[in-house]
Design an enzyme around this catalytic site. Structure first.
Site, PDB file in Angstrom:
ATOM      1  N   ARG A 134     -55.477  62.662  82.313  1.00  8.62           N
ATOM      2  CA  ARG A 134     -56.222  62.399  81.317  1.00  8.62           C
ATOM      3  C   ARG A 134     -55.571  61.459  80.394  1.00  8.62           C
ATOM      4  O   ARG A 134     -56.301  60.479  79.895  1.00  8.62           O
ATOM      5  CB  ARG A 134     -56.631  63.739  80.504  1.00  8.62           C
ATOM      6  CG  ARG A 134     -57.183  64.705  81.235  1.00  8.62           C
ATOM      7  CD  ARG A 134     -57.721  65.804  80.460  1.00  8.62           C
ATOM      8  NE  ARG A 134     -58.784  65.742  79.555  1.00  8.62           N
ATOM      9  CZ  ARG A 134     -59.087  66.544  78.540  1.00  8.62           C
ATOM     10  NH1 ARG A 134     -58.591  67.672  78.349  1.00  8.62           N
ATOM     11  NH2 ARG A 134     -60.115  66.125  77.597  1.00  8.62           N
ATOM     12  N   CYS A 190     -54.550  66.717  71.498  1.00  8.92           N
ATOM     13  CA  CYS A 190     -54.864  67.095  72.693  1.00  8.92           C
ATOM     14  C   CYS A 190     -56.208  66.712  72.745  1.00  8.92           C
ATOM     15  O   CYS A 190     -56.726  65.778  72.369  1.00  8.92           O
ATOM     16  CB  CYS A 190     -54.573  68.578  73.161  1.00  8.92           C
ATOM     17  SG  CYS A 190     -55.434  69.679  72.036  1.00  8.92           S
TER      18      CYS A 190
END
Length: 274
Positions: A172, A230
């Protein structure tokens, strides 16, 4: 101050004259609600806390899990028996991310003694209960500011002058996949530091010296200005906890990538490098 507690240590404290308040915060992104699992068996005396309803505000411009309304959070904590002078222990399921979110929120809002059960419920070898406790109301009133927080501008600036860690999975970060948010990639200048690499196969934190070495390789140390983000500010709290175990203070960017990527004016980097 210790930020984690072992199952054996918790068992001793629960059997003592002044046991801690225990909060069950089982949550799995995209998975079933944690309440049924709690009702099927939890550490005796533990009170269930709902991450979506009580540890986060409604999704919106501030990200998928923005900080909760302090009145809502405070009421939930008092209903669970949280008081200023009584220690708190929080635990979750396999990942432990939600428990770390509760740890961070309580510490951020001024509670002096909060620990996470290292390894979560999986390491607990004591009895389980199916009874729902009714604790006496606590007196904790959250007052924010005890831990550092970043907004989007602050995260961008910190990536330039200090160390900004991206706690998501490496793919990611690199922008190879993005299963949740609208844009793939990372904040320019951020360094990839998946929080899954802070724990062993049992989900327990690596030893402090091992964690310190890991973060040192990423440029983060006790004398470095460090921030963490995050996807939505939950697993980043787990990384802030790992940094605390290693003796490294760090700021949390609660909006994280879900907030950053929703703003078309924000730059996006891809690939393996900051």
């Amino acid at each position: 101050m210790n930020d984690i507690i072992s199952a054996s240590e918790l068992a001793v404290e629960l059997a003592g004259d002044y046991p801690p308040v225990v909060l069950d915060i089982r949550y799995l992104l995209g998975g079933p609600h944690g309440r049924p699992a709690y009702e099927a068996g939890h550490i005796p005396g533990a009170v269930f806390v709902d991450l979506d309803a009580e540890l986060a505000g409604p999704p919106g411009s501030g990200g998928r899990h923005p900080l909760p309304d302090l009145e809502v959070f405070g009421a939930a904590m008092r209903a669970a028996g949280v008081s200023v002078t009584r220690p708190v222990v929080v635990y979750g399921g396999a990942q432990g991310w939600a428990a770390a979110r509760a740890w961070w929120l309580l510490r951020w809002t001024g509670h002096a003694s909060v620990r996470v059960l290292d390894g979560g419920l999986a390491v607990w070898d004591g009895p389980l209960s199916v009874s729902t406790p009714a604790p006496a109301a606590g007196d904790f009133v959250p007052v924010p500011g005890a831990l550092p927080v970043l907004d989007a501008d602050g995260a961008a600036a910190l990536a330039r002058r200090g160390v900004l860690l991206d706690a998501r999975a490496g793919e990611r970060y690199r922008g190879e996949v993005e299963p949740i948010d609208r844009v793939a990639g990372h904040i320019p200048g951020a360094r990839s530091a998946p929080t899954t690499e802070n724990v062993d196969a049992d989900g327990c934190f690596l030893p402090p010296a091992t964690l310190a070495s890991r973060f040192a390789r990423l440029g983060a140390g006790a004398d470095t200005e460090v921030g963490v983000y995050c996807g939505s500010g939950v697993s980043a709290a787990h990384e802030v906890l790992a940094l605390a175990v290693a003796g490294i203070p760090a700021a949390l960017y609660p909006g994280s990538w879900s907030e950053w990527s929703s703003d078309d004016s924000r730059p996006v980097a891809t690939g393996p490098n900051p």
